[in-house]
Write an enzyme that holds these catalytic residues in place. Structure first.
Site, short mmCIF file in Angstrom:
data_model
loop_
_atom_site.label_atom_id
_atom_site.label_comp_id
_atom_site.label_asym_id
_atom_site.label_seq_id
_atom_site.Cartn_x
_atom_site.Cartn_y
_atom_site.Cartn_z
N ALA A 17 33.48 75.35 93.45
CA ALA A 17 33.80 76.64 93.19
C ALA A 17 34.76 76.66 91.88
O ALA A 17 35.68 77.37 91.59
CB ALA A 17 34.67 77.32 94.41
N TYR A 72 34.54 77.00 87.50
CA TYR A 72 33.97 77.88 86.29
C TYR A 72 32.75 78.35 86.26
O TYR A 72 32.38 79.45 85.78
CB TYR A 72 34.72 77.30 84.74
CG TYR A 72 36.06 77.61 84.78
CD1 TYR A 72 36.44 78.80 84.12
CD2 TYR A 72 36.80 76.64 84.90
CE1 TYR A 72 37.82 78.88 84.00
CE2 TYR A 72 38.38 76.71 84.83
CZ TYR A 72 38.86 78.01 84.36
OH TYR A 72 40.11 78.10 84.04
N VAL A 73 31.81 77.20 86.82
CA VAL A 73 30.24 77.25 86.73
C VAL A 73 30.10 77.63 88.21
O VAL A 73 29.48 78.80 88.42
CB VAL A 73 29.79 76.12 86.36
CG1 VAL A 73 28.14 76.30 86.73
CG2 VAL A 73 29.89 75.76 84.83
N GLU A 81 23.12 75.03 83.79
CA GLU A 81 23.72 76.28 83.68
C GLU A 81 24.03 76.47 82.06
O GLU A 81 24.70 75.25 81.68
CB GLU A 81 25.19 76.57 84.54
CG GLU A 81 25.51 77.86 84.51
CD GLU A 81 24.40 78.98 84.53
OE1 GLU A 81 23.75 79.13 85.52
OE2 GLU A 81 24.15 79.50 83.27
N LYS A 95 19.86 70.09 78.63
CA LYS A 95 21.39 70.60 78.48
C LYS A 95 22.39 69.80 77.68
O LYS A 95 22.95 70.46 77.05
CB LYS A 95 21.67 70.85 80.03
CG LYS A 95 23.08 70.90 80.17
CD LYS A 95 23.51 72.49 79.76
CE LYS A 95 25.01 72.72 79.52
NZ LYS A 95 25.80 72.99 80.70
N LEU A 96 21.99 68.33 77.67
CA LEU A 96 22.90 67.65 76.84
C LEU A 96 22.77 67.99 75.40
O LEU A 96 23.51 68.08 74.50
CB LEU A 96 22.72 66.19 77.03
CG LEU A 96 23.41 65.57 78.29
CD1 LEU A 96 22.97 64.02 78.21
CD2 LEU A 96 24.90 65.67 78.14
N SER A 127 36.80 76.93 63.28
CA SER A 127 37.89 77.33 64.16
C SER A 127 38.63 76.00 63.82
O SER A 127 38.32 75.27 63.15
CB SER A 127 36.99 77.34 65.31
OG SER A 127 36.49 76.21 65.58
N CYS A 165 32.91 71.04 77.97
CA CYS A 165 31.61 70.72 77.84
C CYS A 165 31.30 69.66 76.53
O CYS A 165 30.81 68.52 76.54
CB CYS A 165 30.46 71.70 77.98
SG CYS A 165 30.40 72.34 79.79
#
Ligand code: UDX
Ligand code: UDX
Length: 468
Positions: free
Chosen positions: A16, A18-19, A171, A226-227, A275, A282
């Site tokens: 449960a 952040y994703v 995700e 995803k990676l 930044s 991630c």
């Protein structure tokens, strides 16, 4: 594995976080006929998801509490009853954390899959009938093999009632815009070879996502995509930060350069903000994981290529921290510095790998007294990240930090303001008022391009802005 796939009425998600939290909330919103249960081993987290006061949810995301208000207790549930919920589930998402291994084989690079493995074992123990298991966590390519093996081994050959199919559906949401990204994703990906299972997951997504945005691949392409997406995005941030460092001594301005290159449709305008270094749960972990995988497959030059993205990111944080000390006459000992922003980006309360952590730590170690402000990150979290409790700063003690709520009340006598997160509220500060309160020379270090340096210089500030 037997493939008797019925309609999906009950969905569970292990993790449960952040994703898991936001993703399941959006599924519940769009699939009113499906009962969605988000599971976690952490009772405190589940209690927070169930809090009466929706401001106490463990994840802050714009738009999230409204969806939780609409669905919780109707078809969205948060629970620690893992066994009982898995028994009834037709589909189980695995969304547990996969941090970088801190010890053992692959330490510092490889993803720690112990939670994914534990989740697969739990599903294998409690699931009944046919269960579609969906990998949501970001995992190294070929992880589904491990999950499949654990699940197959648990199937009783004589009992064909307990069967599994495994899909990968990583995700791609970014924190801070999770709900927007979930509601209208650029694409969703389903990797797998069981067409019926793919179809069932696809049906869920199709409740709100156009069919042409639902891509199908094999399991391994899905895991590697995803990676790769995260590696490309992280590489873009490192690329623009590298050019920002070159702008500073040459008179070029990073904003003008990124605008000029972003017009090239082959490059595109997004993800070109310089930044203090990328953060978040991630990018670093996935780059390091990619480096590990390349080395594992004997691709040393490729491993070094990707590793440099992470090395430059660490260098960027250190470069900024040491530059602040340098500008403040080479010492920050006993100086008061106001830190604006502790989360790794705006609109999230997540601080994982935030550049604010290492920059603050460096300044504290150099003797500075920091006053740290963030509209969503609480004092306890900052203490956890800095590994030391907030101190009531007194005049004589070197190094330390305090948590502040009111920027203006805290600005009295400070030598510098350092903007580290691009929260909107930092774009509209009353700089004249702050200038009056600060000790002179009053410095502003802007690492997120939120201030107008010409205006600030007119007021009397000395301004250092990243990339110009
Ligand atoms: C997710 C992913 O799944 C990760 O692979 C991806 O790279 C980033 O996003 P995230 O949701 O950010 O992770 O992690 P976190 O907020 O830490 O949530 C994970 C939850 O899983 C935690 O609440 C933890 O308590 C829970 N958990 C972990 C379990 O319920 N069971 C376990 O066995 C392990
Ligand atoms: C990222 C990916 O974007 C998402 O698709 C994936 O599912 C998880 O990892 P996240 O880490 O939540 O999402 O946020 P993201 O918006 O990608 O920002 C990551 C870091 O890069 C932040 O520290 C952000 O400030 C920084 N960043 C981003 C920049 O420095 N410049 C930019 O132009 C964009």
């Amino acid at each position: 594995m037997n493939k008797i796939i019925k309609s999906i009425n009950t969905v569970c998600c292990i993790g449960a976080g952040y994703v898991g939290g936001p993703t399941m909330a959006v599924i519940a919103k769009h699939c009113k006929n499906i009962k969605v249960t988000v599971l976690d081993i952490n009772q405190d987290k589940i209690n927070a998801w169930n809090s009466e006061n929706l401001d106490d949810l463990p994840v802050y995301e714009p738009g999230l509490k409204e969806i939780v208000r609409e669905t919780r207790g109707k078809n969205l549930f948060f629970s620690t009853d893992i066994a009982g919920s898995l028994e009834k589930a037709d589909m189980v998402f695995i969304s547990v954390n996969t941090p970088t291994k801190s010890k053992g084989l692959g330490a510092g690079y490889a993803s720690d899959l112990k939670w994914v493995e534990a989740s697969a074992r739990t599903v294998s123990e409690f699931a009944k009938g046919h269960t579609i298991v969906v990998e949501k966590s970001t995992v190294p390519v070929r992880t589904a093999e491990l999950i499949k093996e654990i699940l197959i081994l648990s199937c009783d050959k004589k009992d064909d009632k307990k069967t599994f199919s495994v899909l990968s559906s990583p995700e791609f949401l970014a924190e801070g815009s999770a709900i927007k990204d979930l509601e209208s994703p650029d694409r969703v990906l389903i990797g797998g070879d069981n067409q019926k299972a793919i179809h069932k997951l696809s049906e869920i997504y199709q409740k709100w996502i156009p069919k042409n945005k639902i891509l199908h691949t094999n399991l391994w392409s899905s895991e590697l995509s995803k990676l790769t997406a995260n590696a490309f995005l992280a590489q873009r941030v490192t690329s623009i930060n590298a050019i920002a460092a070159l702008c500073e001594p040459t008179g070029a301005k990073i904003k003008e350069v990124s605008n000029a290159i972003g017009y090239d449709s082959r490059i595109g305008e997004k993800f070109l903000e310089a930044s203090p270094g990328f953060g978040g749960s991630c990018f670093k972990k996935d780059i390091l994981n990619l480096v590990y995988l390349c080395r594992y497959y004997g691709l040393e030059e490729i491993a070094k290529y990707w590793e440099q993205v992470s090395i430059v990111n660490e260098w960027q944080k250190l470069r900024i921290a040491s530059l602040i000390v340098d500008k403040l006459y080479g010492t920050v000992s006993l100086k008061n510095i106001l830190i604006l922003g502790f989360s790794f980006k705006a609109n999230t309360n997540d601080t994982r790998e935030s550049a604010s952590i290492s920059i603050s730590r460096y300044l504290i170690d150099n003797g500075a007294k920091l006053l740290i402000h963030d509209p969503q990150v609480n004092e306890k979290q900052i203490a956890n990240d800095l590994k030391e409790n907030s101190s009531k700063i007194d005049c004589s003690s070197e190094g330390g930090w305090s948590y502040i709520n009111n920027i203006y009340k805290s600005a009295k006598g400070v030598d510098a303001i350092v903007v580290l997160t691009e929260w909107d509220l930092y774009k509209t500060l009353e700089w004249e008022k702050l200038f009056e309160l600060m000790r002179k020379p009053a410095w502003v270090f802007d690492t997120r391009s939120v201030v107008n340096s010409e205006n600030l210089e007119k007021i009397g500030f000395r301004v250092w802005k990243l990339g110009q």
